[in-house]
Design a protein around this motif. Structure first.
Motif, PDB file in Angstrom:
ATOM      1  N   THR A  67      21.082   0.720  10.175  1.00  0.00           N
ATOM      2  CA  THR A  67      21.486   1.174  11.508  1.00  0.00           C
ATOM      3  C   THR A  67      22.553   0.219  12.039  1.00  0.00           C
ATOM      4  OG1 THR A  67      19.842  -0.139  12.706  1.00  0.00           O
ATOM      5  CG2 THR A  67      19.140   2.022  11.912  1.00  0.00           C
ATOM      6  N   VAL A  68      22.807   0.256  13.332  1.00  0.00           N
ATOM      7  CA  VAL A  68      23.768  -0.666  13.947  1.00  0.00           C
ATOM      8  C   VAL A  68      23.070  -1.837  14.631  1.00  0.00           C
ATOM      9  CG1 VAL A  68      25.539   1.076  14.267  1.00  0.00           C
ATOM     10  CG2 VAL A  68      23.795   0.764  16.037  1.00  0.00           C
ATOM     11  N   GLY A  69      21.723  -1.920  14.494  1.00  0.00           N
ATOM     12  CA  GLY A  69      20.990  -3.035  15.076  1.00  0.00           C
ATOM     13  C   GLY A  69      20.421  -2.714  16.440  1.00  0.00           C
ATOM     14  N   TYR A  70      19.491  -3.592  16.900  1.00  0.00           N
ATOM     15  CA  TYR A  70      18.825  -3.401  18.183  1.00  0.00           C
ATOM     16  C   TYR A  70      19.282  -4.396  19.251  1.00  0.00           C
ATOM     17  CZ  TYR A  70      15.641  -0.428  15.537  1.00  0.00           C
ATOM     18  OH  TYR A  70      15.106   0.562  14.767  1.00  0.00           O
ATOM     19  N   GLY A  71      20.038  -5.398  18.875  1.00  0.00           N
ATOM     20  CA  GLY A  71      20.526  -6.369  19.835  1.00  0.00           C
ATOM     21  C   GLY A  71      19.632  -7.573  20.014  1.00  0.00           C
ATOM     22  N   ASP A  72      18.455  -7.610  19.344  1.00  0.00           N
ATOM     23  CA  ASP A  72      17.594  -8.784  19.470  1.00  0.00           C
ATOM     24  C   ASP A  72      18.136  -9.960  18.660  1.00  0.00           C
ATOM     25  OD1 ASP A  72      17.169  -7.342  17.199  1.00  0.00           O
ATOM     26  OD2 ASP A  72      14.981  -7.521  17.211  1.00  0.00           O
ATOM     27  N   ILE A  73      18.816  -9.671  17.554  1.00  0.00           N
ATOM     28  CA  ILE A  73      19.519 -10.691  16.773  1.00  0.00           C
ATOM     29  C   ILE A  73      20.969 -10.241  16.662  1.00  0.00           C
ATOM     30  CG2 ILE A  73      19.665 -11.900  14.565  1.00  0.00           C
ATOM     31  CD1 ILE A  73      16.695 -11.433  14.178  1.00  0.00           C
ATOM     32  N   VAL A  74      21.900 -11.127  16.997  1.00  0.00           N
ATOM     33  CA  VAL A  74      23.313 -10.751  17.024  1.00  0.00           C
ATOM     34  C   VAL A  74      24.148 -11.855  16.393  1.00  0.00           C
ATOM     35  CG1 VAL A  74      23.102  -9.289  19.064  1.00  0.00           C
ATOM     36  CG2 VAL A  74      23.576 -11.728  19.324  1.00  0.00           C
ATOM     37  N   PRO A  75      25.297 -11.468  15.784  1.00  0.00           N
ATOM     38  CA  PRO A  75      26.224 -12.501  15.307  1.00  0.00           C
ATOM     39  C   PRO A  75      26.992 -13.085  16.494  1.00  0.00           C
ATOM     40  CG  PRO A  75      27.094 -10.314  14.849  1.00  0.00           C
ATOM     41  CD  PRO A  75      25.731 -10.124  15.410  1.00  0.00           C
ATOM     42  N   VAL A  76      27.132 -14.405  16.489  1.00  0.00           N
ATOM     43  CA  VAL A  76      27.777 -15.061  17.627  1.00  0.00           C
ATOM     44  C   VAL A  76      29.052 -15.796  17.238  1.00  0.00           C
ATOM     45  CG1 VAL A  76      25.657 -15.270  18.973  1.00  0.00           C
ATOM     46  CG2 VAL A  76      26.250 -17.066  17.327  1.00  0.00           C
ATOM     47  N   THR A  77      29.223 -16.129  15.954  1.00  0.00           N
ATOM     48  CA  THR A  77      30.444 -16.827  15.536  1.00  0.00           C
ATOM     49  C   THR A  77      31.465 -15.815  15.047  1.00  0.00           C
ATOM     50  OG1 THR A  77      29.699 -17.134  13.264  1.00  0.00           O
ATOM     51  CG2 THR A  77      29.063 -18.824  14.867  1.00  0.00           C
ATOM     52  N   ASP A  78      32.726 -16.227  15.023  1.00  0.00           N
ATOM     53  CA  ASP A  78      33.787 -15.346  14.538  1.00  0.00           C
ATOM     54  C   ASP A  78      33.576 -14.983  13.072  1.00  0.00           C
ATOM     55  OD1 ASP A  78      34.960 -15.388  17.002  1.00  0.00           O
ATOM     56  OD2 ASP A  78      36.429 -16.948  16.494  1.00  0.00           O
ATOM     57  N   ARG A  79      33.155 -15.965  12.274  1.00  0.00           N
ATOM     58  CA  ARG A  79      32.958 -15.686  10.849  1.00  0.00           C
ATOM     59  C   ARG A  79      31.850 -14.660  10.645  1.00  0.00           C
ATOM     60  NH1 ARG A  79      31.571 -20.581   6.825  1.00  0.00           N
ATOM     61  NH2 ARG A  79      29.674 -20.593   8.129  1.00  0.00           N
ATOM     62  N   ARG A  81      30.890 -12.359  12.763  1.00  0.00           N
ATOM     63  CA  ARG A  81      31.356 -11.061  13.233  1.00  0.00           C
ATOM     64  C   ARG A  81      32.342 -10.425  12.256  1.00  0.00           C
ATOM     65  NH1 ARG A  81      32.210 -12.707  19.639  1.00  0.00           N
ATOM     66  NH2 ARG A  81      29.971 -12.681  20.190  1.00  0.00           N
ATOM     67  N   LEU A  82      33.231 -11.243  11.677  1.00  0.00           N
ATOM     68  CA  LEU A  82      34.159 -10.714  10.670  1.00  0.00           C
ATOM     69  C   LEU A  82      33.401 -10.245   9.426  1.00  0.00           C
ATOM     70  CD1 LEU A  82      37.088 -13.292  10.946  1.00  0.00           C
ATOM     71  CD2 LEU A  82      37.102 -10.899  11.677  1.00  0.00           C
ATOM     72  N   PHE A  83      32.381 -11.002   9.050  1.00  0.00           N
ATOM     73  CA  PHE A  83      31.556 -10.615   7.909  1.00  0.00           C
ATOM     74  C   PHE A  83      30.872  -9.270   8.164  1.00  0.00           C
ATOM     75  CE2 PHE A  83      27.110 -10.766   6.313  1.00  0.00           C
ATOM     76  CZ  PHE A  83      27.377 -10.543   4.966  1.00  0.00           C
ATOM     77  N   ASP A  84      30.364  -9.107   9.371  1.00  0.00           N
ATOM     78  CA  ASP A  84      29.707  -7.849   9.716  1.00  0.00           C
ATOM     79  C   ASP A  84      30.707  -6.697   9.771  1.00  0.00           C
ATOM     80  OD1 ASP A  84      27.024  -6.735  10.801  1.00  0.00           O
ATOM     81  OD2 ASP A  84      28.545  -5.962  12.183  1.00  0.00           O
ATOM     82  N   THR A  85      31.931  -6.994  10.224  1.00  0.00           N
ATOM     83  CA  THR A  85      32.947  -5.944  10.368  1.00  0.00           C
ATOM     84  C   THR A  85      33.484  -5.471   9.036  1.00  0.00           C
ATOM     85  OG1 THR A  85      33.603  -6.811  12.532  1.00  0.00           O
ATOM     86  CG2 THR A  85      35.180  -5.370  11.385  1.00  0.00           C
ATOM     87  N   PHE A  86      33.872  -6.396   8.180  1.00  0.00           N
ATOM     88  CA  PHE A  86      34.610  -6.030   6.967  1.00  0.00           C
ATOM     89  C   PHE A  86      33.730  -5.917   5.714  1.00  0.00           C
ATOM     90  CE2 PHE A  86      37.880  -8.001   9.671  1.00  0.00           C
ATOM     91  CZ  PHE A  86      38.771  -6.949   9.736  1.00  0.00           C
TER      92      PHE A  86
END
Length: 345
Positions: A67-79, A81-86
């Protein structure tokens, strides 16, 4: 009959193997994502207790991949977030494609194919079944089409994907499968077929097909091609009505040519749909009953089949046609009407 040209493709392997393969790919992608998230767990933030444990990483991996997640655990660093994106997002899409493809293949496509084939099979009647699309089978189908048999009235069975594809190009119905199996012959409604032509390439296979078909359709006219003379009696014992030996037929043509240069040519003319004359078999007409074979007006009468007996045109049995007789005659090949050019007539 229906003007539908089905083509059932044989599976390349058991379905469970493909499911295991796809499941292995999904598991591999999940493990890869889990390893990368664990390596970069410092880039994640747990909004519940503030700590990232292995269970948190496993949970976040499964939720993020599916899924796209529930928001209880989130990426906070740029790396992170980029890892999650690409990386993770393409993995998520790929996993969903695998899930949807598997569901389509195992459920929707099978249901659709069963419904479609059930509809086609319900309309199969008085069709011609050809088992084996090699040289002889292809020539037989070509001649049938030339003689005016509609393509949807011909069903070809062959276990070779290449042969099935070649048969489909003729516009006939094609079943890719093993003609020796009951389920294959039942799928083409062999019990309601007009006739069966068997040319499997191997005598043992052809005889087994004849035996299987005879068990499913006791009254079906069956013709089979065998290449060894010793196998001709076996083919007849298996239930074949007509046994054709290409080598023997070639020998007859050669022998005929020895008695006259045009005999073999005329015999080939009789056998070919494109010749000037045709040999055909038909039931005696009501107006012909009581007359001699020589009196028929549709063609040149050669032989009469009455039950298990046959009578040549010179015998006493052909001097009086009876109800139920089958006549073999030679007739001129129908010629298409000549088109009148514009302005003529």
């Amino acid at each position: 009959m229906v003007s539908v040209r089905p083509r059932l493709r044989r599976r390349d392997g058991p379905e469970w193997r493909r499911v295991l393969l796809r499941g292995g790919i999904v598991l591999g992608l999940i493990l890869l994502t889990l390893a990368l998230y664990w390596f970069d767990r410092a880039g994640l933030q747990d909004n519940i207790d503030g700590e990232i444990s292995f269970v948190d990483v496993l949970y976040f991996t499964m939720i993020t991949v599916t899924t796209v997640g529930y928001g209880d655990i989130v990426p906070v660093t740029d790396r992170a977030r980029l890892f999650d994106t690409f990386l993770v997002t393409p993995i998520r899409l790929f996993v969903w494609l695998i899930f949807l493809g598997t569901a389509y293949e195992l459920l929707f496509r099978n249901v659709w194919e069963q419904w479609r084939m059930g509809r086609i099979q319900s309309h199969l009647h008085d069709h011609i079944v050809v088992v084996g699309f090699g040289i002889s089978g292809a020539e037989a189908v070509t001649e049938l089409l030339r003689s005016g048999v509609p393509p949807q009235h011909i069903v070809v069975i062959d276990s070779s994907p290449a042969a099935a594809a070649a048969a489909a190009e003729h516009g006939v119905a094609v079943l890719e499968g093993d003609g020796t199996r009951n389920t294959t012959l039942e799928a083409v409604r062999i019990d309601r077929a007009k006739c069966l032509a068997v040319t499997a390439g191997r005598d043992d296979t052809s005889i087994l097909i004849v035996l299987t078909a005879r068990g499913l359709a006791p009254r079906l006219p069956i013709s089979v091609v065998v290449r060894a003379e010793d196998n001709e009696p076996l083919a007849r014992q298996a239930g074949a009505n007509t046994v054709i030996n290409p080598a023997s037929l070639a020998g007859l043509l050669l022998a005929g040519s020895a008695h006259g240069p045009h005999i073999a040519e005329y015999m080939a003319d009789l056998a070919a749909i494109g010749g000037d004359v045709l040999m055909r078999e038909r039931a005696v007409a009501a107006g012909e009953i009581g007359q001699p074979l020589s009196a028929i007006r549709t063609g040149l009468g050669l032989r009469v089949t009455r039950g298990e007996e046959t009578f040549g045109f010179w015998t006493e049995g052909a001097a009086l046609l009876r109800e139920g007789d089958q006549i073999i005659e030679i007739v001129p090949r129908p010629r298409p009407a000549r088109e009148v050019p514009p302005g003529d007539g």
